[in-house]
Motif scaffolding. Sequence first.
Motif, PDB file in Angstrom:
ATOM      1  N   ASN A 108       0.895 -27.960  33.486  1.00 48.38           N
ATOM      2  CA  ASN A 108       2.054 -27.498  34.231  1.00 48.38           C
ATOM      3  C   ASN A 108       1.960 -27.796  35.710  1.00 48.38           C
ATOM      4  O   ASN A 108       2.844 -28.397  36.306  1.00 48.38           O
ATOM      5  CB  ASN A 108       2.163 -25.986  34.050  1.00 48.38           C
ATOM      6  CG  ASN A 108       3.523 -25.624  33.543  1.00 48.38           C
ATOM      7  OD1 ASN A 108       4.354 -26.501  33.345  1.00 48.38           O
ATOM      8  ND2 ASN A 108       3.741 -24.364  33.319  1.00 48.38           N
TER       9      ASN A 108
ATOM     10  N   GLU B 107       7.251 -31.500  20.504  1.00 50.24           N
ATOM     11  CA  GLU B 107       6.146 -31.362  21.451  1.00 50.24           C
ATOM     12  C   GLU B 107       5.609 -32.748  21.779  1.00 50.24           C
ATOM     13  O   GLU B 107       5.635 -33.650  20.936  1.00 50.24           O
ATOM     14  CB  GLU B 107       5.038 -30.511  20.837  1.00 50.24           C
ATOM     15  CG  GLU B 107       5.379 -29.033  20.695  1.00 50.24           C
ATOM     16  CD  GLU B 107       5.523 -28.325  22.043  1.00 50.24           C
ATOM     17  OE1 GLU B 107       4.842 -28.728  22.994  1.00 50.24           O
ATOM     18  OE2 GLU B 107       6.325 -27.373  22.127  1.00 50.24           O
TER      19      GLU B 107
ATOM     20  N   LYS C 148       0.769 -28.670  23.149  1.00 50.84           N
ATOM     21  CA  LYS C 148       1.624 -27.571  22.699  1.00 50.84           C
ATOM     22  C   LYS C 148       1.759 -26.631  23.871  1.00 50.84           C
ATOM     23  O   LYS C 148       0.755 -26.257  24.494  1.00 50.84           O
ATOM     24  CB  LYS C 148       0.962 -26.850  21.523  1.00 50.84           C
ATOM     25  CG  LYS C 148       1.769 -25.684  21.009  1.00 50.84           C
ATOM     26  CD  LYS C 148       0.953 -24.906  20.011  1.00 50.84           C
ATOM     27  CE  LYS C 148       1.704 -23.684  19.551  1.00 50.84           C
ATOM     28  NZ  LYS C 148       0.873 -22.894  18.652  1.00 50.84           N
ATOM     29  N   ASP C 149       2.970 -26.277  24.169  1.00 50.13           N
ATOM     30  CA  ASP C 149       3.236 -25.417  25.315  1.00 50.13           C
ATOM     31  C   ASP C 149       2.526 -25.921  26.571  1.00 50.13           C
ATOM     32  O   ASP C 149       1.884 -25.163  27.296  1.00 50.13           O
ATOM     33  CB  ASP C 149       2.803 -23.981  25.013  1.00 50.13           C
ATOM     34  CG  ASP C 149       3.577 -23.414  23.846  1.00 50.13           C
ATOM     35  OD1 ASP C 149       4.712 -23.875  23.638  1.00 50.13           O
ATOM     36  OD2 ASP C 149       3.038 -22.568  23.132  1.00 50.13           O
ATOM     37  N   ARG C 150       2.603 -27.181  26.786  1.00 48.70           N
ATOM     38  CA  ARG C 150       2.058 -27.828  27.980  1.00 48.70           C
ATOM     39  C   ARG C 150       0.544 -27.714  28.076  1.00 48.70           C
ATOM     40  O   ARG C 150      -0.015 -27.771  29.173  1.00 48.70           O
ATOM     41  CB  ARG C 150       2.695 -27.242  29.242  1.00 48.70           C
ATOM     42  CG  ARG C 150       4.197 -27.247  29.102  1.00 48.70           C
ATOM     43  CD  ARG C 150       4.914 -26.975  30.334  1.00 48.70           C
ATOM     44  NE  ARG C 150       6.326 -27.219  30.055  1.00 48.70           N
ATOM     45  CZ  ARG C 150       7.256 -27.286  30.969  1.00 48.70           C
ATOM     46  NH1 ARG C 150       6.933 -27.119  32.222  1.00 48.70           N
ATOM     47  NH2 ARG C 150       8.496 -27.522  30.647  1.00 48.70           N
TER      48      ARG C 150
ATOM     49  N   SER D 106       1.935 -27.510  16.221  1.00 49.52           N
ATOM     50  CA  SER D 106       2.706 -28.184  17.261  1.00 49.52           C
ATOM     51  C   SER D 106       3.603 -29.217  16.602  1.00 49.52           C
ATOM     52  O   SER D 106       3.129 -30.140  15.945  1.00 49.52           O
ATOM     53  CB  SER D 106       1.741 -28.852  18.250  1.00 49.52           C
ATOM     54  OG  SER D 106       2.476 -29.712  19.078  1.00 49.52           O
TER      55      SER D 106
ATOM     56  N   ASN E 164       7.190 -23.224  16.687  1.00 57.05           N
ATOM     57  CA  ASN E 164       5.913 -23.898  16.483  1.00 57.05           C
ATOM     58  C   ASN E 164       4.962 -23.085  15.613  1.00 57.05           C
ATOM     59  O   ASN E 164       4.277 -23.629  14.754  1.00 57.05           O
ATOM     60  CB  ASN E 164       5.257 -24.159  17.841  1.00 57.05           C
ATOM     61  CG  ASN E 164       5.697 -25.503  18.404  1.00 57.05           C
ATOM     62  OD1 ASN E 164       6.010 -26.420  17.655  1.00 57.05           O
ATOM     63  ND2 ASN E 164       5.745 -25.593  19.715  1.00 57.05           N
TER      64      ASN E 164
END
Lengths: 413, 538
Positions: free
Chosen positions: A125, A201, A240-242, A357, A382
């Motif tokens: 991020n 993703e 996954k989720d950055r 993911s 996910n």
Amino acid sequence: MIRISGQHYMRLFAVSVVVMLLVLQTGCWSRKEIETLAFVMASGVDFAEMPNRIMLTAQIAKPKALAAAAMGGSDLERAVWTVSSTGNTIFEAIRHLARQSSRRAFFAHSQWVILGEDVARAGINNVLDAYERDPESRAGAKLAVVKDGKASDFLQTESELESIGAEAYLGILDDASEALSTVVDVDIHEFFKVMASEGIEPVAVRVEIIDRLPDVDVRGQMEQSCISTAPRISGAAVFKDRMLVGWLDEAETRGYNWVRGRVKGSVLTIEDPKEDGQYMTIAILGADSSIEVEMKDDRPVAKVRIQAEANFGETQHMVGRTEDSNLLAKAIIRRFAEAIRQEVHQAIDKAQEEYGSDIFGFGQAIHRKYPKVWKNLRSNWNDDGFKKLNVTVEVKTKIRQIGLVEINLPESR
Amino acid sequence: MRFLLKVLRGIRRRRGRTLKQLVSDADYHEIEAYIEQESLTGKLENTEALIKAAFGGSPDLVFRRMRLAANDQIEVLVCYIDGLVDMHLLAEAILGPIGSELPFDLPLPAAPKGAYDLLGQSLLHGAALQEVDELGDALKVLSKGFAVVFVEGVAQGQAYAVQGWVERSVEEPTTESAVRGPKQGFVENPRVNTSMLRRIIGAPELWFEELEIGGVTKTKVTLAYIKGIASNDLIEEARRRLQSITVDAVFESGYIEEYIEDAPFSPFPTLLRTERPDKAAGSLLEGRIVIITEGTPFVLIAPAVFASFLMASEDYYERSWTSSFLRLVRIIAMFISLTLPSFYIAITTFHQEMLPTPLILSIAAQREGVPFAAIVEAIFLELSFELLREAGIRLPKVVGPAISIVGALVLGEAAVQAGLVSSAMVIVVAFTAIASFASPIWSMTLSVHLLRFPIMILAGSLGLFGVVMGLSAVLIHLSALRTFGVPYLEPFSPVIFPQWKDAGIRAPLWMMDVRPNRKSEQDRIREEPEQKPRPPQS
């Protein structure tokens, strides 16, 4: 007849002076002579030793060494200079390069952004913003994560063929995606695009540092090469989720590429349908794919359709125009399809069970077709929806040419 | 001359001094004024003195006093300028008849007037008899190579065209050579030039109008057009512009050009010049006018639109495909010649991200150690190229190769080796130079050379933005230009599709059935339609 009087001349003169001054007033604004720039070919991001500090490593081309190599001079001098600097943020670290570089670090030709594994695991991020925001950085730069290593170490790897590391990595990536399709070819632009989309993703290029084996010359003597480590590119990094959550190996990566329709060419080895323990290799020419979703009992189900075309590459057993060649061809096609299906299932299973993911974009397909259903699914897609998604894979294969060779070996009589 | 005299007359009007005094005073204005007042008196003595005075006693002026062989009471004065007349012709047509007996059936002249008429009507047979009443007229025709005959007691003279001087013969045009096509070019003699046009265009509709421009040089300027094809407005306009020129000297068609062009401050020429009769004839047939100037092989063509500067007469002799391709090459060459150094400067100093990575690294490697900024380097090299070119033209032919060796070695090798300039820049400049010479018209080449420098400076100070600004300025200027009432960018702006057949491309001749004319009164049809060659239908 219009006569130009002295006054007119004065006015003309004044206007031209003003125009010239206006142009010169800009003072060559934003001018940067080419020899005052340090062309960064690739940059890497790692955590520095000090807490909360980021280390940026830049691989900078050395034009002089390149020119010397081109002139036929010695290529002992490395054509790149790898330099690191630290900072609280990437942007700061980039500026801190100025402490060591006599030329301005110029990122417009940077072809790689390489992340150390720990940085990628901690979340990208706060890392990638600098690359996204800076107008100088290239959206076409490839994004890679170093497996079990640091970006700075990867940038020190050398290649035998190319004098600039970044060019070598690009070449490997191109070659591997054309010949094997066991890599993913992801640039920053695509990564961001996928990251910003719902129900899918991103993945990134997986790179490794391998030990460089000493050269063996024709007389069989070992030769110590000055190159100690070499780059290797294969597989994919799954996010996954950055955050980096894991890796796909080569077969799984190709499975991923089958689903995404990204297989440009590859080879697949299958067991000979007639002779046990014998193998045949098929050269894949290209593939198409589509993802279809449907609602079954209020639950989405997905179907992946893959069409692949191939040429017959090699066999360890004779294949001739025998009476049963038709049957044989059918058997080959079946095995070929089976091999693809297996790879795809491997990849999907890993993504579903291990990483949770949705790198394939099943969620995106549901989003497009059933936007209302998606509203309920999106929040926990996910970890819940994707994991429970039932995916069927349908593979159609076609062998174009088996070649003109009737038999591969003369039969001993 | 009239203009000059008018001025003179205003300045002074002195009388009463004798011619001798005037000559010794060596004030030509006064002599001229004196001559202007003086008319022919019929006294040979006086006439001779006056003419001599007017020419300042120049030795090439020859007077021949004779007595008519038929009647030795009658005195004759033959006057001509040595070198301007053909001696054989003079002897045969003028001097011979005066000095020989009359043919038997002619009456013997008694009075001077009778003898004078007899000379004009029967005896002398030089071409183009012209009666001279004023002394001024006599002076004028003398300088044009006429022989003037005076008779004692007659206040008139007869001028005979017996010109003959050393002249360059018709040769292959040097500035517009062609691989295919006629090999003859215009020469300095306007009469030869008009004859060449006549030989190409047989129709009597080819009309010439002759003017005399130049108060001192009295240069013949011929306006040529095809009546019925050229628009009357255009002819009228050309005539008006030519007539309004009052200047003392015209040495070359460039003088005329500067006085009649539409945009005197524009870097672009608005008149086309050519050495090729076929090109001039082709222009005439497109409804344009041709201006032939005495003393130069270069004739002017008007109107001249921008596209016509990219055409060569060979385009029409080669086949359509190849001609169209060559035109395309010329257009690209012109663009390269105008902008390549600017683009190079702009990209290497402002937009390094635009080049492919290997290329930028290669350029960077070459610029390593070059002490000058790209713009300085470029201007330095471009200037030295201009110098070389200029030196190559002016140098005596024998030393020509020397300069090219020095140029090639010094600029191409030594400067790069010494690290003063980068080899990439040498390549760019050399390529630009080659491209600039692909233009078929020299005056346009020079204009492009001229414009290259400001655009380079813009590129060096503002980057591509500057280049685009510079090119926009050029484009705006081009759109505003007109040449004899025709927009300079025609047929592209305004768009005239039928004329595109002969602008950027050259369509097959059988497709160009209509002339690019603009007025309804003209004859627009060039050929019968449907002339595409095809195998016989059986």
